[in-house]
Design a protein around this motif. Structure first.
Motif, PDB file in Angstrom:
ATOM      1  N   ASN A  39     -30.217  35.848 143.233  1.00  0.00           N
ATOM      2  CA  ASN A  39     -30.219  35.081 144.430  1.00  0.00           C
ATOM      3  C   ASN A  39     -30.769  34.474 146.256  1.00  0.00           C
ATOM      4  O   ASN A  39     -32.050  34.250 145.898  1.00  0.00           O
ATOM      5  CB  ASN A  39     -31.808  36.699 145.704  1.00  0.00           C
ATOM      6  N   SER A  70     -33.558  34.046 148.720  1.00  0.00           N
ATOM      7  CA  SER A  70     -34.747  34.672 148.121  1.00  0.00           C
ATOM      8  C   SER A  70     -35.842  33.842 148.154  1.00  0.00           C
ATOM      9  O   SER A  70     -35.071  32.523 147.874  1.00  0.00           O
ATOM     10  CB  SER A  70     -35.451  35.306 146.946  1.00  0.00           C
ATOM     11  N   VAL A  92     -25.995  35.091 143.042  1.00  0.00           N
ATOM     12  CA  VAL A  92     -25.534  37.000 144.048  1.00  0.00           C
ATOM     13  C   VAL A  92     -24.832  36.720 145.261  1.00  0.00           C
ATOM     14  O   VAL A  92     -23.719  37.356 145.606  1.00  0.00           O
ATOM     15  CB  VAL A  92     -26.453  37.952 143.906  1.00  0.00           C
ATOM     16  N   VAL A  94     -32.361  37.920 135.810  1.00  0.00           N
ATOM     17  CA  VAL A  94     -32.201  38.225 137.848  1.00  0.00           C
ATOM     18  C   VAL A  94     -33.511  37.504 138.157  1.00  0.00           C
ATOM     19  O   VAL A  94     -34.672  37.896 138.127  1.00  0.00           O
ATOM     20  CB  VAL A  94     -31.507  39.425 137.283  1.00  0.00           C
ATOM     21  N   GLY A 137     -34.877  37.019 142.622  1.00  0.00           N
ATOM     22  CA  GLY A 137     -35.074  37.500 144.035  1.00  0.00           C
ATOM     23  C   GLY A 137     -35.790  38.561 143.750  1.00  0.00           C
ATOM     24  O   GLY A 137     -36.708  38.815 143.045  1.00  0.00           O
ATOM     25  N   THR A 189     -33.041  42.656 144.916  1.00  0.00           N
ATOM     26  CA  THR A 189     -31.880  41.912 143.967  1.00  0.00           C
ATOM     27  C   THR A 189     -31.354  42.325 142.336  1.00  0.00           C
ATOM     28  O   THR A 189     -30.472  42.787 141.927  1.00  0.00           O
ATOM     29  CB  THR A 189     -31.922  40.719 143.982  1.00  0.00           C
ATOM     30  N   TRP A 228     -30.333  45.946 141.912  1.00  0.00           N
ATOM     31  CA  TRP A 228     -28.944  45.580 142.429  1.00  0.00           C
ATOM     32  C   TRP A 228     -28.138  45.331 141.291  1.00  0.00           C
ATOM     33  O   TRP A 228     -27.302  46.508 140.615  1.00  0.00           O
ATOM     34  CB  TRP A 228     -28.480  44.900 143.836  1.00  0.00           C
ATOM     35  N   THR A 241     -36.822  40.289 134.792  1.00  0.00           N
ATOM     36  CA  THR A 241     -36.751  39.607 136.301  1.00  0.00           C
ATOM     37  C   THR A 241     -37.814  38.538 137.002  1.00  0.00           C
ATOM     38  O   THR A 241     -38.913  38.873 136.654  1.00  0.00           O
ATOM     39  CB  THR A 241     -37.627  41.584 136.853  1.00  0.00           C
ATOM     40  N   LYS A 286     -23.540  47.787 145.347  1.00  0.00           N
ATOM     41  CA  LYS A 286     -23.175  46.286 145.746  1.00  0.00           C
ATOM     42  C   LYS A 286     -23.267  46.109 147.154  1.00  0.00           C
ATOM     43  O   LYS A 286     -23.130  47.591 148.191  1.00  0.00           O
ATOM     44  CB  LYS A 286     -21.753  45.757 144.809  1.00  0.00           C
ATOM     45  N   ILE A 335     -27.286  38.541 152.613  1.00  0.00           N
ATOM     46  CA  ILE A 335     -28.019  39.531 151.393  1.00  0.00           C
ATOM     47  C   ILE A 335     -29.924  39.140 151.671  1.00  0.00           C
ATOM     48  O   ILE A 335     -30.267  39.305 150.308  1.00  0.00           O
ATOM     49  CB  ILE A 335     -27.172  39.050 149.786  1.00  0.00           C
ATOM     50  N   LEU A 341     -31.744  40.782 150.495  1.00  0.00           N
ATOM     51  CA  LEU A 341     -32.930  41.645 149.552  1.00  0.00           C
ATOM     52  C   LEU A 341     -33.864  40.375 149.342  1.00  0.00           C
ATOM     53  O   LEU A 341     -34.180  41.290 148.202  1.00  0.00           O
ATOM     54  CB  LEU A 341     -31.497  41.286 149.051  1.00  0.00           C
ATOM     55  N   SER A 342     -33.910  39.880 149.637  1.00  0.00           N
ATOM     56  CA  SER A 342     -35.735  38.772 149.345  1.00  0.00           C
ATOM     57  C   SER A 342     -36.604  39.597 149.574  1.00  0.00           C
ATOM     58  O   SER A 342     -37.336  38.698 148.912  1.00  0.00           O
ATOM     59  CB  SER A 342     -35.400  37.497 149.816  1.00  0.00           C
TER      60      SER A 342
END
Length: 486
Positions: A45, A48, A72, A110, A112, A116, A119, A137, A475, A482, A485-486
Motif C-alpha cells: 500500500n 501507508s 494495491v 503484504v 501496509g 491492507t 484485505w 505482514t 476489495k 485507500i 487503510l494505512s
C-alpha cells in the motif's frame, strides 16, 4: 544502484521469472534453470506510513522483478492473484515443472496497515486455492496488530535495500501457521419514514460490505431490512475504543499532512482519548454509554450449543471480541488465565474457532494492559456472538473491525440493529521466532509458553456464513481512496 552485501545470488532465491506470472510471455532469454528457494509476490500500500509505502515499493522493485511487486492502489490484489493463478494453471496443464514448483513454494508479502493485511488475507481465503500461499505482514501502519502478533514487529520498517533484504531473510525462515477468520453480519430495519438510508455507505469500513450491499434478490436479504456483511481476522470492538479510533481516522482524513509519522500518529491517538473524556473518573462518566443500556449480548459457546445471554458487569463501556493476542498497538486484553482459573477460561489460541470477549469500563481501566499480566474484564470465550441493539439514551455508538471504525446509528424506536459474528474458516500466515500467537495444534510454538503466574486483579445463519465471499468484502471500488487503510 550499488550491490548489497548479500549479493544477487541471495536475491535470486526470491525472484520469479516474468513468463511464470504474465500471460503471453515465454521463457526465451530468461535463466530459469534453478527454481528459487522462496519465490514471493509482494503487495504494498504505497499510501501507508506516510512516504514509507512509496519508498518501499521502489526498493522492492529494484531488488526483485517488477512483475512480482504490486501497488494495491494501482491494481486490486484479487485481480492480480486471479490472473497469476490462471497463468500458473496453464503452465501446469502444459507440464511446466518449473512453474509448478514456483506455485508450491510461493509466499506472499503484504506491506501496509492492518486493513491492507486483512484485505490480502480475505482475498487468499476467498480464492479457495488447493495450496494457498502463506502471508508475511510488513508493519507499515499505526497499530500494526497483525504483524506484531506473528513476530514481524510493530515499528515501521526501514525502506533501504539492506532493510528489505533482512526482511526477506526472515520470510525465508518463517514458519506457517493457521488462523481463524470471522464473518460479520449486520442488519438494521429500513426507516418507516421512507427509503432514507440510515448509513452513508462510505462511512462504513471496506471490511463491511458497504459498497455492494446485499441486494433484494440475495438470500441473505430480509424484507424491510438493510443487510451488510464483512469479515475480520483480529478483532471486532464497540464502544469507547472505537469512538477514539473514529475521531483519529476522521482527523487524519481532514488533515493527512499531519499524519506522516508513526510516533506522531500514536501521540495524536492518545490525545483524542483524553479529549473525549474516557480518562475521566468513572463516577463522572455518562452511564448512558454503558453498553448494557443499549445492547444485549448473546453467545454460543461451542458449535451446536444454544444461545445464552452474556451478563455484562455494570460500567462496561467497551467490548472487544478478540482473535489475536494483539490489540491497540500490541496489547493483549485477554492475557493468559492462571491455572486456577482454567476451569472457566482457557488460554487464547488463534486457530481454535473461538473468540475471546473482553470488557473495559474506561480508559483508566485500559491502562491495566500496561502492567505485567494485566488484562481487561474477561467476559466469555465463544464460537458465535450476537449483539442486539435497542433504543437507549444515546442515538449512536461506534464500532471497529481490525482498526477500521465507523459511527453506528442506534434504533430510535422499537426496532433492533443486529450484529452477528460467526467462525468462517482459516488461512495460512507466516510467523517468526518472535511470534506471540499460539496454535492449539502446536502449543510449543515460539513464545507460546508464557509465565503461568497469578493474574492481575480484575473486576440460525449457518448456511449464509459459509457463502461469505471475503474477496468481494475486502476489495475496494476504484473511487475509494485507500489511504484510510494505512
Amino acid at each position: 544502484m550499488a550491490k548489497s552485501s548479500s549479493g544477487s545470488e541471495f536475491l535470486n532465491g526470491f525472484k520469479i521469472p516474468k513468463y511464470v506470472l504474465e500471460s503471453n510471455s515465454k521463457s526465451d532469454g530468461e535463466n530459469v534453470s534453478d527454481v528459487p528457494e522462496c519465490p514471493v509476490l509482494v503487495f504494498i500500500n504505497s499510501k501507508s506510513g506516510g512516504q514509507l509505502g512509496g519508498n518501499l515499493l521502489v526498493t522492492y522493485r529494484q531488488l526483485l522483478n517488477d512483475c512480482q511487486v504490486f501497488d494495491v492502489g494501482e491494481e486490486a490484489p484479487d485481480n492480480v492473484l486471479r490472473r497469476i493463478y490462471v497463468n500458473l494453471g496453464t503452465h501446469k496443464r502444459n507440464g511446466d515443472e518449473f512453474a509448478i514448483k514456483i506455485q508450491e513454494k510461493l509466499r506472499i508479502i503484504v506491506a501496509g496497515g492492518d486493513g491492507t493485511a486483512g484485505w490480502l488475507l480475505g482475498v487468499v481465503s476467498d480464492l479457495k486455492l488447493a495450496h494457498p500461499p502463506p502471508i508475511a505482514t510488513v508493519p507499515l501502519g499505526t497499530g500494526n496488530n497483525l504483524p506484531f502478533a506473528f513476530g514481524w514487529g510493530k515499528k515501521n520498517p526501514g525502506t533501504d535495500p539492506r532493510a528489505v533484504e533482512l526482511f526477506l531473510r526472515q520470510v525465508k525462515g518463517a514458519k506457517e501457521m493457521k488462523i481463524d477468520s470471522w464473518h460479520l453480519l449486520m442488519r438494521m430495519k429500513i426507516p418507516k419514514g421512507g427509503p432514507l438510508d440510515p448509513i452513508a455507505p462510505l462511512e462504513l469500513p471496506h471490511s463491511l460490505h458497504s459498497f455492494g450491499r446485499v441486494s433484494e434478490t440475495n438470500e441473505l436479504n430480509m424484507d424491510g431490512f438493510h443487510t451488510f456483511r464483512g469479515g475480520f481476522w483480529n478483532y471486532f470492538s464497540m464502544g469507547m475504543d472505537a469512538e477514539v479510533s473514529y475521531a483519529f481516522h476522521s482527523e487524519r482524513k481532514l488533515h493527512p499532512e499531519k499524519f506522516k509519522n508513526q510516533l506522531v500518529n500514536q501521540s495524536t491517538y492518545a490525545k483524542l482519548g483524553c479529549s473525549q473524556g474516557w480518562f475521566s473518573p468513572s463516577l463522572s462518566q455518562n452511564s448512558a454509554r454503558n453498553i448494557a443500556q443499549f445492547a444485549k449480548v448473546m453467545i454460543m459457546k461451542n458449535r451446536g450449543d444454544q444461545w445464552e445471554e452474556l451478563f455484562l458487569p455494570p460500567g462496561i463501556k467497551s467490548i472487544v471480541c478478540l482473535n489475536l493476542p494483539s490489540f491497540s498497538g500490541g496489547f493483549n486484553p485477554w492475557g493468559t488465565p492462571s491455572r486456577w482459573k482454567r476451569n472457566q477460561f482457557t488460554p487464547p489460541f488463534v486457530d481454535d474457532g473461538h473468540l475471546e470477549v473482553v470488557g473495559f469500563t474506561s480508559a483508566w481501566h485500559g491502562l491495566v494492559l500496561l502492567a505485567p499480566k494485566g488484562h481487561g474484564t474477561r467476559l466469555a470465550q465463544a464460537h458465535r456472538i450476537k449483539f442486539l441493539f435497542h433504543k437507549g439514551a444515546i442515538d449512536q455508538t461506534y464500532m471497529r473491525i481490525d482498526g477500521e471504525p465507523w459511527k453506528q446509528p442506534l434504533p430510535s424506536d422499537d426496532d433492533t440493529v443486529m450484529v452477528e459474528i460467526s467462525h468462517l474458516g482459516q488461512v495460512n500466515i507466516l510467523a517468526t521466532n518472535e511470534c506471540r500467537a499460539k496454535s492449539m495444534h502446536n502449543p510449543l510454538t515460539p513464545r507460546a509458553q508464557e509465565d503461568e503466574g497469578v493474574d492481575s486483579d480484575e473486576e440460525t445463519l449457518e448456511e449464509e456464513f459459509r457463502k461469505f465471499g471475503a474477496a468481494d468484502t475486502f476489495k475496494l471500488p476504484e473511487e475509494i481512496d485507500i489511504s484510510h487503510l494505512s
